[in-house]
Design an enzyme around this catalytic site. Structure first.
Site, short mmCIF file in Angstrom:
data_model
loop_
_atom_site.label_atom_id
_atom_site.label_comp_id
_atom_site.label_asym_id
_atom_site.label_seq_id
_atom_site.Cartn_x
_atom_site.Cartn_y
_atom_site.Cartn_z
N HIS A 306 75.76 78.63 81.77
CA HIS A 306 75.89 77.96 80.48
C HIS A 306 75.88 76.46 80.71
O HIS A 306 76.44 76.00 81.70
CB HIS A 306 77.19 78.37 79.77
CG HIS A 306 77.18 78.07 78.32
ND1 HIS A 306 77.48 76.83 77.83
CD2 HIS A 306 76.83 78.83 77.26
CE1 HIS A 306 77.35 76.85 76.52
NE2 HIS A 306 76.95 78.04 76.15
N ASP A 363 76.27 86.11 75.62
CA ASP A 363 75.21 87.09 75.40
C ASP A 363 75.18 88.22 76.40
O ASP A 363 74.39 89.15 76.26
CB ASP A 363 73.85 86.38 75.40
CG ASP A 363 73.64 85.63 74.10
OD1 ASP A 363 74.13 86.13 73.08
OD2 ASP A 363 73.01 84.57 74.13
N1 ACO Z 1 70.31 82.97 87.15
C1 ACO Z 1 70.05 82.39 88.34
N2 ACO Z 1 70.20 81.05 88.58
C2 ACO Z 1 70.63 80.30 87.58
C3 ACO Z 1 70.93 80.84 86.30
C4 ACO Z 1 70.77 82.23 86.11
N3 ACO Z 1 71.03 82.78 84.93
N4 ACO Z 1 71.34 79.84 85.47
C5 ACO Z 1 71.30 78.71 86.19
N5 ACO Z 1 70.88 78.98 87.48
C6 ACO Z 1 70.76 78.03 88.59
C7 ACO Z 1 69.53 77.15 88.41
O1 ACO Z 1 68.41 77.72 89.07
C8 ACO Z 1 69.99 75.87 89.07
O2 ACO Z 1 69.96 76.06 90.47
P1 ACO Z 1 69.64 74.81 91.45
O3 ACO Z 1 70.75 73.83 91.21
O4 ACO Z 1 69.64 75.40 92.80
O5 ACO Z 1 68.30 74.29 91.02
C9 ACO Z 1 71.46 75.77 88.68
O6 ACO Z 1 71.88 77.13 88.48
C10 ACO Z 1 71.71 74.99 87.40
O7 ACO Z 1 70.89 75.55 86.36
P2 ACO Z 1 70.25 74.71 85.19
O8 ACO Z 1 69.11 75.48 84.62
O9 ACO Z 1 69.98 73.31 85.65
O10 ACO Z 1 71.44 74.65 84.16
P3 ACO Z 1 71.32 74.31 82.64
O11 ACO Z 1 72.67 73.84 82.20
O12 ACO Z 1 70.17 73.40 82.38
O13 ACO Z 1 70.96 75.72 81.96
C11 ACO Z 1 71.16 77.86 80.99
C12 ACO Z 1 71.87 76.53 81.32
C13 ACO Z 1 69.84 77.56 80.25
C14 ACO Z 1 72.05 78.68 80.06
C15 ACO Z 1 70.87 78.63 82.30
O14 ACO Z 1 72.10 78.92 82.96
C16 ACO Z 1 70.08 79.91 82.08
O15 ACO Z 1 68.84 79.87 82.06
N6 ACO Z 1 70.78 81.08 81.89
C17 ACO Z 1 70.08 82.32 81.57
C18 ACO Z 1 69.71 82.35 80.10
C19 ACO Z 1 70.91 82.57 79.20
O16 ACO Z 1 71.75 83.43 79.45
N7 ACO Z 1 70.98 81.78 78.10
C20 ACO Z 1 72.04 81.93 77.09
C21 ACO Z 1 72.94 80.73 77.10
S1 ACO Z 1 74.26 80.96 75.96
C22 ACO Z 1 73.59 80.63 74.48
O17 ACO Z 1 72.70 79.81 74.35
C23 ACO Z 1 74.08 81.32 73.36
#
Ligand code: ACO
Length: 427
Positions: A306, A363
């Site tokens: 998140h 979610d």
């Molecule tokens: N699975 C694997 N790796 C992940 C995940 C995941 N679900 N989420 C983040 N990471 C990793 C990224 O690859 C990144 O790794 P790195 O630092 O080695 O490059 C690090 O964690 C940080 O991730 P970001 O994408 O930069 O974090 P950001 O804050 O931009 O994204 C997000 C947050 C979009 C929610 C992300 O965690 C994600 O894609 N999760 C899966 C989708 C999801 O569940 N979305 C619902 C969010 S809740 C809502 O909107 C109601």
């Protein structure tokens, strides 16, 4: 911390005021930065940028705190009705019985949509995604309710608010029923807000409708948990669209489109699809954990991570308990719930997830409840939108009442410098 923040650019120092929130959050007010220095800030994804001051929702991602207007999400989910929470978010305080009754009465009075909207609904192909239909029909409502609310008129604002709270549930029920080939109706005037939504969705034309309290209570809780989440992607969209003085229906329709994406509200559908594919593949959670960690693989563990929660998502805790309860009460054994629990356990003890502070979000378990309620996967995000509606309304109203300026970010241009036009035959 001093009274001013100082930013040094080349050989000059510029001073800026701090803005302090009621929970001790601090921001630097850089609104005069460009005028003073000709320099702007850049922050892709707005990870460090506050777009507004707001008195609606407080969340502390490090401590896992979420409060609407000061009330904890745990207390609200346990004790409140969704309509009370909607009133709280929109008007600032919990309603007394008289205010709540009046609110429900006013909503019921306008719980009708123009029959012509059915023609638009009928023109969508069977394969259309419910979120696309919901966004289009919400936008179409503008044509049937063309007046843009005068924000200086309490009556007009109130009228726009009750209309959207009344009409979107009808559209949601219609979108659900169209997918099932069921007749379209207008619900029951004698019922409460959530009770009416469940009846509008689930009533069979050939059977008397008997309310299932477990289903009503689960939907009530899910709607409350989704009702607001401060400046997320869809809410920021609603505020920025509304900042051009677009009306409430148009702004909310844009918010629905923003919510649709898999990284935002669309994650609840993506989670179930992921869990189903893990099950189909033999249930080897370790294999999918490895895929999620593999940087050359685009796969992400949906429902994990998140932007702001870096400890745990308090909504996920409540939903996990609720998922167990609903499945138990309905006597459903879903192997997908076991896969979800297995994945969560593995992720919480895995360094990749621990180091990146990735925890289950709202979610991860919500789709399991929707599935138990026999709501199709493609409708999950529509249910999220229904829950988020009061939050979008409250944020839109606050933005307009605070007379926020039009949202218009700047950029740093990285394209070609000036070049002379070349005639077609010379290219
Ligand atoms: N699975 C694997 N790796 C992940 C995940 C995941 N679900 N989420 C983040 N990471 C990793 C990224 O690859 C990144 O790794 P790195 O630092 O080695 O490059 C690090 O964690 C940080 O991730 P970001 O994408 O930069 O974090 P950001 O804050 O931009 O994204 C997000 C947050 C979009 C929610 C992300 O965690 C994600 O894609 N999760 C899966 C989708 C999801 O569940 N979305 C619902 C969010 S809740 C809502 O909107 C109601």
């Amino acid at each position: 911390m001093g009274n001013k923040a100082t930013i040094g650019i080349e050989d000059k120092n510029y001073e800026f005021d701090f803005v302090k929130g009621s929970e001790g959050e601090v921001a630097i007010d850089i609104s005069s930065l460009r005028n003073k220095s000709n320099v702007i800030t850049i922050d892709p994804g707005f990870k460090n940028t506050g777009s507004c001051k707001s008195a609606i929702t407080f969340l502390d991602g490090e401590k896992g705190i979420l409060r609407y207007r000061g009330y904890s999400i745990e207390e609200l989910a346990e004790n409140a009705d969704f309509l009370e929470v909607a009133y709280l978010l929109i008007f600032g305080n919990l309603p007394n019985q008289e205010q709540l009754d009046q609110f429900l009465f006013d909503i019921k009075e306008v719980s009708i949509v123009d029959e012509d909207l059915k023609k638009i609904l009928e023109s969508f192909p069977k394969s259309a995604h419910p979120m696309g239909i919901l966004s289009s029909l919400t936008s179409a409502l503008v044509s049937f309710n063309p007046s843009v609310a005068d924000i200086d008129s309490k009556e007009e604002m109130y009228s726009a608010i009750i209309k959207i709270l009344a009409k979107v549930p009808i559209i949601v029920a219609w979108v659900y029923r169209k997918g099932k080939g069921l007749s379209l109706g207008y619900g029951d005037y004698s019922l409460g807000y959530v009770e009416n939504i469940t009846k509008m969705m689930f009533k069979r034309p050939n059977k008397e409708y008997i309310q299932n309290d477990i289903i009503v209570s689960a939907i009530n809780k899910l709607l409350i948990l989704h009702a607001d989440h401060e400046q997320n992607c869809s809410t920021s969209t609603v505020r920025i669209v509304g900042s051009s003085h677009a009306g409430l229906f148009a702004s909310v329709s844009a918010g629905i489109s923003a919510l649709w994406g898999r990284l935002h509200g669309g994650a609840n559908q993506a989670v179930i699809e992921m869990l189903e594919s893990i099950e189909k593949d033999g249930g080897d959670t370790k294999k999918f954990m490895a895929k999620a960690k593999d940087k050359s693989d685009p796969f992400r563990l949906m429902g994990f991570g998140h932007r702001v929660y870096k400890n745990f998502d308090p909504r996920a805790k409540i939903i996990k308990i609720e998922a167990d309860k609903v499945l138990n009460e309905l006597g459903i054994k879903d192997s997908i719930l076991e896969i979800a629990k297995g994945l969560e356990k593995e992720a919480l003890s895995d360094h990749y997830f621990i180091d990146r502070k990735l925890y289950p979000n709202v979610d991860f378990y919500s789709g399991i409840i929707y599935k138990a309620l026999e709501i199709p996967n493609e409708m999950f995000t529509v249910m999220f939108a229904l829950g988020r509606l009061p939050g979008w309304i409250a944020q839109w109203k606050e933005m307009r009442e605070m007379k926020d300026p039009i949202g218009r970010p700047r950029q740093i241009y990285i394209g070609e410098n000036h070049r002379s036009f070349v005639d077609l035959e010379l290219r």
